[in-house]
Design an enzyme around this catalytic site. Structure first.
Site, PDB file in Angstrom:
ATOM      1  N   SER A  69       1.989  84.045   2.208  1.00  0.00           N
ATOM      2  CA  SER A  69       1.719  83.526   0.856  1.00  0.00           C
ATOM      3  C   SER A  69       1.060  82.144   0.887  1.00  0.00           C
ATOM      4  CB  SER A  69       3.022  83.452   0.059  1.00  0.00           C
ATOM      5  OG  SER A  69       3.867  82.460   0.602  1.00  0.00           O
TER       6      SER A  69
ATOM      7  N   LYS B   3       3.258  75.266  11.365  1.00  0.00           N
ATOM      8  CA  LYS B   3       2.041  74.821  10.687  1.00  0.00           C
ATOM      9  C   LYS B   3       1.338  73.695  11.443  1.00  0.00           C
ATOM     10  CE  LYS B   3       3.103  76.118   5.942  1.00  0.00           C
ATOM     11  NZ  LYS B   3       3.306  75.660   4.555  1.00  0.00           N
TER      12      LYS B   3
ATOM     13  N   ASN C 286       7.293  67.757  -2.796  1.00  0.00           N
ATOM     14  CA  ASN C 286       8.600  67.562  -3.432  1.00  0.00           C
ATOM     15  C   ASN C 286       8.859  66.068  -3.632  1.00  0.00           C
ATOM     16  OD1 ASN C 286      10.603  66.495  -1.172  1.00  0.00           O
ATOM     17  ND2 ASN C 286       9.251  68.022  -0.230  1.00  0.00           N
TER      18      ASN C 286
ATOM     19  N   CYS D  18       5.348  74.184  -6.790  1.00  0.00           N
ATOM     20  CA  CYS D  18       4.262  75.161  -6.739  1.00  0.00           C
ATOM     21  C   CYS D  18       4.807  76.547  -6.402  1.00  0.00           C
ATOM     22  CB  CYS D  18       3.212  74.743  -5.719  1.00  0.00           C
ATOM     23  SG  CYS D  18       2.268  73.307  -6.261  1.00  0.00           S
TER      24      CYS D  18
ATOM     25  N   CYS E 123      31.160  64.041  -6.623  1.00  0.00           N
ATOM     26  CA  CYS E 123      30.420  63.001  -5.906  1.00  0.00           C
ATOM     27  C   CYS E 123      29.958  61.986  -6.943  1.00  0.00           C
ATOM     28  CB  CYS E 123      29.256  63.606  -5.128  1.00  0.00           C
ATOM     29  SG  CYS E 123      28.023  64.406  -6.169  1.00  0.00           S
TER      30      CYS E 123
END
Ligand code: ZN
Length: 393
Positions: free
Chosen positions: A78, A95, A140, A197, A351
């Site tokens: 993908s 990668k 991110n 994405c 937390c």
């Protein structure tokens, strides 16, 4: 605002290099001097994905002498819709290694450094310090803020880009000469507000549009030509086919580069800062979440609770919910603290804000404590709704 070249020129170009880069050498603004600076430059690409693919290929073709690639992921089918540095035969391989093979094919004169690892707070400064310039292609917010903070702390410039569906943004952040990413975006968006994405999709060719801006800016910074995007945000709308430039000023109240910074080193946990939780944690908290008020009601009703604070000891020193015991998240995830959890009492985890306790809850449930719950909003919510007399941080 023109800036001096970031990189000193290399001593000379070889005959092979002169032949290869002739179309650069005959541009007066680049010339022999600019090409020697590119040869001497060390550029790190954070991520060899959508943005990293075109940036790495063009930086390599342009003759950047040393290219670092940091990526821990492997090539998936993908990815091929936009990550053009990888091919079918690379599926399943790391990668960073796949990208290095493609670069060797485009320009074997480039020295490629592979960092086949995840960028984290323990390695980011050490890795960044080996490079002149960082090109950020992360997808991110946790990594984005960490890249920014490390770059500012080390005084490094970096070229940032981001993409989503048909929209892209790019800028150059360099604390010495302009704003940083936190000046533009002081707070990460609330978790779940901005889909990735992977969740929302991205038009593949958008990577090339934004990646090419990033490479363009990298070359300008290295060679000292033109007006870099320092203090300006480029916003691209592929459907309207419109590029807009927005001025971004240095924020005197910036937590990192402002007049009274509160962030003076890397954060302990960027995932926590950005409120990102894993899929396992999201699943674990569904139907197993109570509010701070409900916790107070349980306590007042005399329910037999085992209330666990999963924060770090330094945070426990600042404030704590009465009746809680401290078992840091790491000890739960590693399994070493599981023996401390009773079988016959209601387990409640909390937390600071509910992110770490969600991760810990997932681990506790896997260990068989199916009825365990966590407190939404953590001790922040407790202070806000139950006991405002407690100190907050
Ligand atoms: Zn700033």
């Amino acid at each position: 605002m023109a800036l001096p070249p970031l990189v000193e020129p290399a001593a000379e170009l070889s005959i092979d290099e002169i032949r290869r880069y002739s179309r650069h050498l005959i541009i007066p603004d680049v010339g022999m001097d600019g090409q020697k600076r590119l040869k001497n430059a060390k550029v790190l690409a954070v991520g060899a994905g959508g943005l990293g693919s075109p940036t790495l290929l063009y930086l390599a073709a342009a003759g950047v002498g040393t290219l670092g690639i940091i990526d821990f992921d492997t090539v998936d089918e993908s990815n091929l819709q936009r990550q053009i540095i990888h091919g079918v035969s690379d599926i399943g391989t790391p990668k960073a290694e796949s990208a290095a093979r493609s670069i060797a094919e485009v320009n074997p004169l480039v020295n490629v450094v592979i960092h086949n690892t995840a960028l984290d707070r323990d390695n980011v400064k050490e890795i960044f310090s080996q490079y002149d310039l960082i090109v950020d292609g992360t997808d991110n917010f946790a990594t984005r803020y960490m890249v920014n903070d490390a770059a500012v702390l080390l005084g490094k410039p970096y070229v940032w880009g981001s993409i989503y569906r048909f929209d892209g943004q790019a800028s150059v952040f360099w604390e010495e000469h302009g704003p940083c990413y936190r000046c533009l975006y002081p707070e990460p968006p609330p978790p779940g507000m901005v889909p990735s994405c992977a969740e929302g999709g991205v038009l593949g060719v958008l990577c090339a549009s934004i990646g090419s801006i990033q490479v363009n800016e990298a070359i300008k910074l290295i060679t000292g030509i033109g007006e870099p995007l320092v203090g300006r945000l480029m916003v691209y709308d592929a459907l309207e086919m419109e590029y807009r430039k927005i001025k971004v000023r240095k924020d005197p109240n910036c937590a990192l580069c402002g007049e009274n910074p509160t962030v003076t080193d890397l954060l302990e946990d960027y995932e926590d800062f950005c409120g990102a939780v894993s899929e396992e944690a999201q699943e674990a908290v569904t139907g197993s979440t109570i509010t701070a008020r409900e916790l107070k009601e349980w306590q007042d009703s005399g329910k037999d609770l085992f209330l666990v604070d999963v924060r770090e000891p330094a945070e426990w020193e600042i404030n704590r919910i009465p009746g809680a015991v401290l078992i840091p998240k790491g000890e739960i995830l590693s399994g070493e603290a599981l023996a401390k959890f009773p079988q016959d009492r209601q387990i409640v985890l909390h937390c600071k804000s509910g992110v770490r306790s969600a991760e810990a809850l997932a681990a506790i449930k896997v260990a068989g404590f199916k009825d365990a719950v966590h407190v939404q909003g953590g001790i922040v919510s407790w202070v806000n709704t139950v006991d405002p007399s407690l100190p907050s941080y």
